[in-house]
Motif scaffolding. Sequence first.
Motif, PDB file in Angstrom:
ATOM      1  N   LEU A  57      27.940  36.455  44.061  1.00 51.83           N
ATOM      2  CA  LEU A  57      29.263  36.058  43.583  1.00 51.83           C
ATOM      3  C   LEU A  57      29.107  34.898  42.615  1.00 51.83           C
ATOM      4  N   THR A 110      37.582  44.297  42.166  1.00 52.77           N
ATOM      5  CA  THR A 110      38.298  43.774  41.003  1.00 52.77           C
ATOM      6  C   THR A 110      38.794  44.946  40.144  1.00 52.77           C
ATOM      7  N   GLY A 165      33.276  33.732  50.511  1.00 55.82           N
ATOM      8  CA  GLY A 165      33.542  34.074  49.110  1.00 55.82           C
ATOM      9  C   GLY A 165      34.863  34.808  48.988  1.00 55.82           C
ATOM     10  N   SER A 207      38.583  35.682  46.306  1.00 54.55           N
ATOM     11  CA  SER A 207      39.186  35.660  44.965  1.00 54.55           C
ATOM     12  C   SER A 207      39.779  34.262  44.747  1.00 54.55           C
ATOM     13  N   PRO A 208      39.994  33.857  43.483  1.00 56.75           N
ATOM     14  CA  PRO A 208      40.535  32.504  43.233  1.00 56.75           C
ATOM     15  C   PRO A 208      41.821  32.245  44.020  1.00 56.75           C
ATOM     16  N   LEU A 225      41.026  31.910  47.765  1.00 57.63           N
ATOM     17  CA  LEU A 225      40.240  30.697  48.029  1.00 57.63           C
ATOM     18  C   LEU A 225      41.157  29.474  48.080  1.00 57.63           C
ATOM     19  N   SER A 232      32.060  29.799  41.591  1.00 57.89           N
ATOM     20  CA  SER A 232      33.453  29.338  41.627  1.00 57.89           C
ATOM     21  C   SER A 232      34.269  30.096  42.686  1.00 57.89           C
ATOM     22  N   SER A 233      33.752  31.237  43.163  1.00 61.69           N
ATOM     23  CA  SER A 233      34.459  32.009  44.210  1.00 61.69           C
ATOM     24  C   SER A 233      34.018  31.595  45.607  1.00 61.69           C
ATOM     25  N   GLN A 260      40.912  42.636  44.947  1.00 58.66           N
ATOM     26  CA  GLN A 260      40.014  41.480  45.134  1.00 58.66           C
ATOM     27  C   GLN A 260      40.563  40.431  46.101  1.00 58.66           C
TER      28      GLN A 260
END
Length: 403
Positions: free
Chosen positions: A73, A221, A249, A251-252, A255, A76-77, A226
């Motif tokens: 990943l 995705t 981990g 998705s933005p 998270l 950032s995830s 996601q």
Amino acid sequence: MDIDDRYQQYLTAGLKLDLTRGKPCPEQLTLSEGLDATIAGDYIAEDGTDTRNYGGILGIPEARRLGGLLMSLDPSSVMAGGNSSLTLMHQFLAWRSQLWQDQTPGVTPKFLCVVPGYDRHFTICEQLGIEMLNVGFDDRGPDMQTIEALVEANDDIRGIWCVPKHSNPTGHCYHPETVARLAELPKRSAGDFIVMWDNAYAVHDLVTNAPPLANVLALATEAGTQDQIAHFASTSKITFAGAGLAFCGLSPRSLKAFETFLVPQMIGFDKVNQLRHGRFFKDATSLKSHMEAHQKILLPKFELVQTKLSDLTRAGLVTRSQPEGGYFVSLDLTRASAKQVIELAKAAGVTLTPAGATFPYGLDPQDKNIRIAPSFPDMMALDQALDVLTCCIVKASTSTGLP
Ligand SMILES: Cc1ncc(COP(=O)(O)O)c(C=O)c1O
């Protein structure tokens, strides 16, 4: 010597052997003794964070990068957490359970559990009041046809547990088509459906050139699911099982929301541990050579299990998994006698995972599955324990009662 005499000998031999939990052995732990030296008085992470102090629930960059490497990943995830991915899984499902209760008050959420599976996944569900439904495997991984039909027919099924590589205990590695279907699965539910993607054995190969796992996030995705996939991994079986580093981990969007859920519980995880792990594994090459050293220690133990069980397989008394990685061998007895075999072994001083542990609620409907964890004992102890186990299986196949 007949089987009863052999068993009598074991009964009086005063053995004390343990094949229960998948723990790294002392030689494996020694491989990571260099962790401490990475700090050497320098506690400052590359972004200037003083790791000794409070803050930063998502973790320091070095640690998030390592999680990204393990789970394929983007860092950032990734949330780098504390020492246990199980804790993160529990926290994640506690968060989702709250949402489900708000959405459909009074409805008992259900989860699909691929069986045989990991007992601690099941105890998380039990504790959170999530009802579990068993689903089976085929040689490509979870039985997708049944799973898809169940999810389509029941909106109160809220998710599925997946151990996609070297599954605990069967050693399955999910076929790319299975991964693609799992990435699409949330679309079949009208509710909030979560794929719990516990990639605990992502880099734990026993063979060179093990087939790579398809990237579920990339597929999700594409499918627009996601937000419905939750990845987990840890270094528990890479560095120290009791002082490793766990990752989640997401998705933005997920998270951010999960981080918000965690805020009342903590100000941040142990960043000093994150720093030593991030420095110890600077890149993919250092991780790869470290895992090769684990492989060297573990491979002879897994080979011994296969050798010791081959006669029983040939005699039609068992079928067994032949994993290419991970920590377990799954044994299915031809005759419904797992409880009896485990009791016989216990009386002879060999502890095995309790019968039924690989099924939700501890109930193996066929009383056939036994999980073998060969990593911890040394070769001599493993050899002895397997002799006792095979003796008990033969004895149970020919008798009905305990000694
Ligand atoms: C599939 C699976 N997930 C998670 C864990 C435990 O992970 P952790 O030590 O990070 O809590 C194990 C340990 O046996 C496991 O087999």
